[in-house]
Structure formats: C-alpha cells, structure tokens
Design a protein around this motif. Structure first.
Motif, mmCIF file in Angstrom:
data_model
loop_
_atom_site.group_PDB
_atom_site.id
_atom_site.type_symbol
_atom_site.label_atom_id
_atom_site.label_comp_id
_atom_site.label_asym_id
_atom_site.label_seq_id
_atom_site.Cartn_x
_atom_site.Cartn_y
_atom_site.Cartn_z
ATOM 1 N N UNK A 264 0.826 -1.208 0.000
ATOM 2 C CA UNK A 264 0.000 0.000 0.000
ATOM 3 C C UNK A 264 0.860 1.257 0.000
ATOM 4 N N UNK A 265 2.009 1.206 0.680
ATOM 5 C CA UNK A 265 2.885 2.377 0.700
ATOM 6 C C UNK A 265 3.613 2.520 -0.631
ATOM 7 N N UNK A 317 -17.583 3.868 14.604
ATOM 8 C CA UNK A 317 -16.335 3.845 13.841
ATOM 9 C C UNK A 317 -16.128 2.470 13.211
ATOM 10 N N UNK A 318 -16.401 1.405 13.976
ATOM 11 C CA UNK A 318 -16.286 0.053 13.423
ATOM 12 C C UNK A 318 -17.209 -0.087 12.213
ATOM 13 N N UNK A 319 -18.420 0.435 12.336
ATOM 14 C CA UNK A 319 -19.391 0.355 11.247
ATOM 15 C C UNK A 319 -18.896 1.102 10.015
ATOM 16 N N UNK A 320 -18.327 2.288 10.207
ATOM 17 C CA UNK A 320 -17.807 3.064 9.083
ATOM 18 C C UNK A 320 -16.680 2.318 8.378
ATOM 19 N N UNK A 321 -15.767 1.733 9.150
ATOM 20 C CA UNK A 321 -14.612 1.050 8.575
ATOM 21 C C UNK A 321 -15.042 -0.170 7.756
ATOM 22 N N UNK A 322 -16.094 -0.878 8.225
ATOM 23 C CA UNK A 322 -16.470 -2.147 7.606
ATOM 24 C C UNK A 322 -17.671 -2.036 6.680
ATOM 25 N N UNK A 323 -18.031 -0.833 6.272
ATOM 26 C CA UNK A 323 -19.108 -0.700 5.301
ATOM 27 C C UNK A 323 -18.523 -0.805 3.889
ATOM 28 N N UNK A 324 -19.338 -1.228 2.953
ATOM 29 C CA UNK A 324 -18.866 -1.505 1.595
ATOM 30 C C UNK A 324 -18.252 -0.291 0.923
ATOM 31 N N UNK A 325 -18.768 0.906 1.211
ATOM 32 C CA UNK A 325 -18.212 2.109 0.598
ATOM 33 C C UNK A 325 -16.804 2.408 1.090
ATOM 34 N N UNK A 326 -16.390 1.753 2.162
ATOM 35 C CA UNK A 326 -15.036 1.940 2.697
ATOM 36 C C UNK A 326 -14.122 0.803 2.264
ATOM 37 N N UNK A 327 -14.429 -0.435 2.690
ATOM 38 C CA UNK A 327 -13.489 -1.534 2.486
ATOM 39 C C UNK A 327 -13.871 -2.493 1.362
ATOM 40 N N UNK A 328 -14.974 -2.198 0.661
ATOM 41 C CA UNK A 328 -15.392 -3.038 -0.459
ATOM 42 C C UNK A 328 -14.522 -2.826 -1.698
ATOM 43 N N UNK A 329 -14.763 -3.597 -2.755
ATOM 44 C CA UNK A 329 -13.927 -3.544 -3.966
ATOM 45 C C UNK A 329 -13.884 -2.181 -4.634
ATOM 46 N N UNK A 330 -14.913 -1.378 -4.460
ATOM 47 C CA UNK A 330 -14.915 -0.024 -5.036
ATOM 48 C C UNK A 330 -14.906 1.038 -3.933
ATOM 49 N N UNK A 332 -13.478 3.532 -0.756
ATOM 50 C CA UNK A 332 -12.432 4.560 -0.750
ATOM 51 C C UNK A 332 -11.106 4.065 -0.186
ATOM 52 N N UNK A 333 -11.096 2.938 0.540
ATOM 53 C CA UNK A 333 -9.825 2.414 1.047
ATOM 54 C C UNK A 333 -9.025 1.696 -0.033
ATOM 55 N N UNK A 334 -9.709 1.191 -1.054
ATOM 56 C CA UNK A 334 -8.999 0.552 -2.173
ATOM 57 C C UNK A 334 -8.098 1.569 -2.860
ATOM 58 N N UNK A 335 -8.548 2.808 -2.925
ATOM 59 C CA UNK A 335 -7.733 3.866 -3.528
ATOM 60 C C UNK A 335 -6.454 4.113 -2.737
ATOM 61 N N UNK A 337 -4.801 1.599 -1.384
ATOM 62 C CA UNK A 337 -3.973 0.408 -1.510
ATOM 63 C C UNK A 337 -4.491 -0.820 -0.783
ATOM 64 N N UNK A 338 -5.665 -0.727 -0.115
ATOM 65 C CA UNK A 338 -6.211 -1.893 0.564
ATOM 66 C C UNK A 338 -6.638 -2.942 -0.457
ATOM 67 N N UNK A 339 -6.297 -4.190 -0.198
ATOM 68 C CA UNK A 339 -6.753 -5.309 -1.026
ATOM 69 C C UNK A 339 -7.862 -6.004 -0.253
ATOM 70 N N UNK A 340 -9.108 -5.919 -0.744
ATOM 71 C CA UNK A 340 -10.254 -6.330 0.081
ATOM 72 C C UNK A 340 -10.336 -7.838 0.302
ATOM 73 N N UNK A 341 -11.032 -8.198 1.374
ATOM 74 C CA UNK A 341 -11.440 -9.572 1.595
ATOM 75 C C UNK A 341 -12.495 -9.949 0.553
ATOM 76 N N UNK A 342 -12.692 -11.249 0.355
ATOM 77 C CA UNK A 342 -13.783 -11.692 -0.501
ATOM 78 C C UNK A 342 -15.117 -11.324 0.147
ATOM 79 N N UNK A 343 -16.164 -11.229 -0.653
ATOM 80 C CA UNK A 343 -17.451 -10.713 -0.181
ATOM 81 C C UNK A 343 -17.993 -11.493 1.017
ATOM 82 N N UNK A 344 -17.947 -12.822 0.940
ATOM 83 C CA UNK A 344 -18.501 -13.626 2.036
ATOM 84 C C UNK A 344 -17.736 -13.388 3.333
#
Length: 364
Positions: A264-265, A317-330, A332-335, A337-344
C-alpha cells in the motif's frame, strides 16, 4: 428567592468538590465501568501498525466529517508498540483500537489480561503484500525468497556441516542474475508487524529452500526459527524506524539501496519507486488478492470492547470502517492500496465486529 439561590450554589459546590472516580481502581471484569459516561467530545484513540495507519487515518477523517463524533486520533507506533499501549488499561484516555499488520501474539494477549484488558474484538480488514522497493532509476530486480534469505541471514551453512558469517557483499554474490550492487536494505525495526511478517514469510520461506537449514525444521524447530529469521547486523540491514517515509527518503538518496515496506505504501509512491518481482511475480493488486504473490499477509485492527461504553462513537467507527463504501472492492480504502477480503468473508467479519464478538467468543 435568595434562599433558593444559596441552596443551589451549595449543591453545585458540593458536586464540584466531590472526589473523582479513578478508572484504574475499577474492577475491569465487572459491569461497573458501564455506568460512567465519557465527555461527548472524547476522541477515539488508535495506535499501532504504520501499514494499517493510512487506512485508519482515512476512515477517521471520513468518520469525523460525516458523523456527530470528533475525528479519532491515529498514532503510528508499530504493531508491537501498539499492543504495548493498547494493553495498558481501560478508559477513555487509553487507546481503544490497535492496528496490526499481523495477528496478535499470545504473549500480547497475556499482557492485556494482566492489565485487565480481557475483552478484545479482532477485525480482519484485508490483505497487503510486503515489497522490496527501490528508486525508479535503479536496476529492476526479480528475486526468490531463497535469494532474500541468502542475502540477509546473519549466518549461512558453510558446506562442511557448520555455519559461517554471511559472506555475500553484493546481490550478484547471491545469484548471477541479480544486479552487481551492494546489499544495503532499509527495513522496519523488530517492533514492526511488517518486520515480523517479512521474517516469517520471506526469510523462513527462503530458509526452507536451503537443505541444511530446512533439515533443522524437523530436528530442532527452535534452532530453525533462529537460523531462519536472524537478520545480519553488519551494516547490510538498517533499521529505519516505524515511519515508511524515512525508508523512501533513504531510497531517494541512495539508488543502490532496497527498502522493505507494505504494498500500500509502494502504491502511494509509484512516481518515485518500483517493486521487485518475487519468483517472477510482480507486486500487484491482482497477484496479492489471488494469493499468488509470495510475500503477502492479512491486516487487522483490534477493539477494546470494555471501552465501548466509555468512548463515544466506537461502534459507529467500526461500522464506518467495515461498510462496503469503505473496504469493499470499489470503496475509498482501495484507492489507498487496501486489497479487500472476498465478499462472504467481509460479510462475516462485519457481522462479528458489530456484534462485538470477542476473540474467545469467536473461537469457542
């Protein structure tokens, strides 16, 4: 009227002079902590991994902007240093979250337990790769884990049943196809989760390819671990602190040097850096997500459940971090450098996190 005023004044004065409750004196195992309300402007404190820090910082800024709660404070201490701080106690002045670029160790859980921190929620957030990076104008490298081990181990087999100080001075000494430049590696210190993961995934993985060292894994596992992960201290490896920015600065000043950092760095510095391929595979989003890249790891944050009723907004805060708009494939964390977990897995992790399932509960 004057009598009422005096009575109110006396009541307020008595309240102001009442002794304050010391959270350190409260039995952390009881529900007693839950009766104390924190100030609404009390901030969530986050410590730990320099690799996870950019993700936490991004979520913290978003959280501060869209929620009713103040922006959390994120401090980079390294994974080991983060757990040291996280385990010191309970209360709004103590860290509520510890970022980690490796799973928590049994010794760290024992430290927490001794200090009364007994309810911990583990949240796996995604994946990262560990890269060997150098300046864009420097030679391009394609290296195996065995070659990494032979370059950086403190001692190597001498071919006669014994051990010798690592004799390799240049990368070409290690393998003919590598560049003829001195071995000079800037990496994280022992308190870093990146250092732990590099030792386990790259150094141990490489040691297993050397027959004399691999044989120790069957006969003497402790000796194997020591031989595999002890990095040379003759000036070829330089501990560069917990701040990856310092490593980048070193690479810019010395084009012969290599830096160890999270993918990511590297992603944030592709205008200046490039990553070495490992066994023919370049460090890329796709290769790390698929598990094909040879030095990849999971990333986490750990939540102090006993602070949930003491620090406003912790579950939000936990909810914000683990919502799809944050850690999902699209998200803002992907931008970043985060590589997301699979959906399930994302669904299962979020559900357990929001239910505040502690590690014992999740494992039982």
């Amino acid at each position: 009227m004057r009598t009422i005023f005096l009575a109110l004044s006396a009541a307020l004065l008595a309240s102001a002079c009442a002794p304050k409750t010391d959270l350190s004196e409260i039995d952390a195992s009881s529900g007693e902590l839950q009766v104390f309300a924190a100030s609404p402007d009390e901030k969530i404190r986050i410590v730990g991994s320099s690799t996870v820090s950019p993700f936490s910082t991004t979520v913290a800024e978003q959280f501060g902007a869209v929620s009713e709660f103040p922006t959390p404070i994120v401090e980079t201490t390294g994974t080991g240093g983060g757990f040291q701080a996280f385990c010191q106690g309970i209360g709004p002045k103590e860290p509520s979250i510890s970022n980690a670029s490796r799973p928590v160790k049994a010794s760290e859980l024992a430290l927490c337990e001794r200090q009364g921190v007994t309810e911990i929620v583990e949240v796996k957030i995604g994946y990262d790769g560990i890269v060997l990076a150098n300046a864009k104008g420097s030679p391009t490298m394609d290296i195996t884990k065995e070659e990494i081990y032979r370059a950086l181990a403190e001692e190597l087999p001498d071919g006669n049943g014994g051990w010798q100080d690592n004799p390799n001075e240049t990368w070409q000494d290690v393998a003919d196809h590598l560049p003829d430049m001195p071995i000079l590696v800037s990496g994280p210190p022992p308190t870093s989760g990146t250092r732990d993961a590099f030792a386990e995934l790259a150094m141990e993985g490489g040691a297993e390819e050397v027959p004399e060292v691999a044989a120790l894994k069957e006969s003497n596992r402790d000796e194997f671990g020591r031989r595999a992960t002890t990095i040379r201290m003759d000036g070829k490896w330089i501990d560069s602190g917990e701040n990856d920015t310092a490593i980048v600065q070193t690479l810019m000043k010395n084009p012969d040097s290599i830096g160890i950092m999270g993918f990511s760095f590297l992603e944030q510095n592709l205008d200046r850096l490039k990553g070495a391929s490992i066994g023919g595979l370049e460090p890329s989003f796709e290769n790390i997500a698929s598990g094909d890249y040879g030095i990849s790891r999971s990333m986490f944050f750990y939540v102090k459940k006993q602070n949930v009723n003491l620090v406003p907004g912790l579950t939000d805060f936990i909810s914000e971090f683990t919502q799809e708009d944050a850690w999902g494939p699209t998200g803002y964390l992907v931008e970043k450098g985060l590589i997301p977990l699979q959906e399930a897995e994302r669904t299962a992790v979020r559900e357990k996190a929001l239910e505040l399932q502690t590690m014992d509960a999740a494992e039982s």
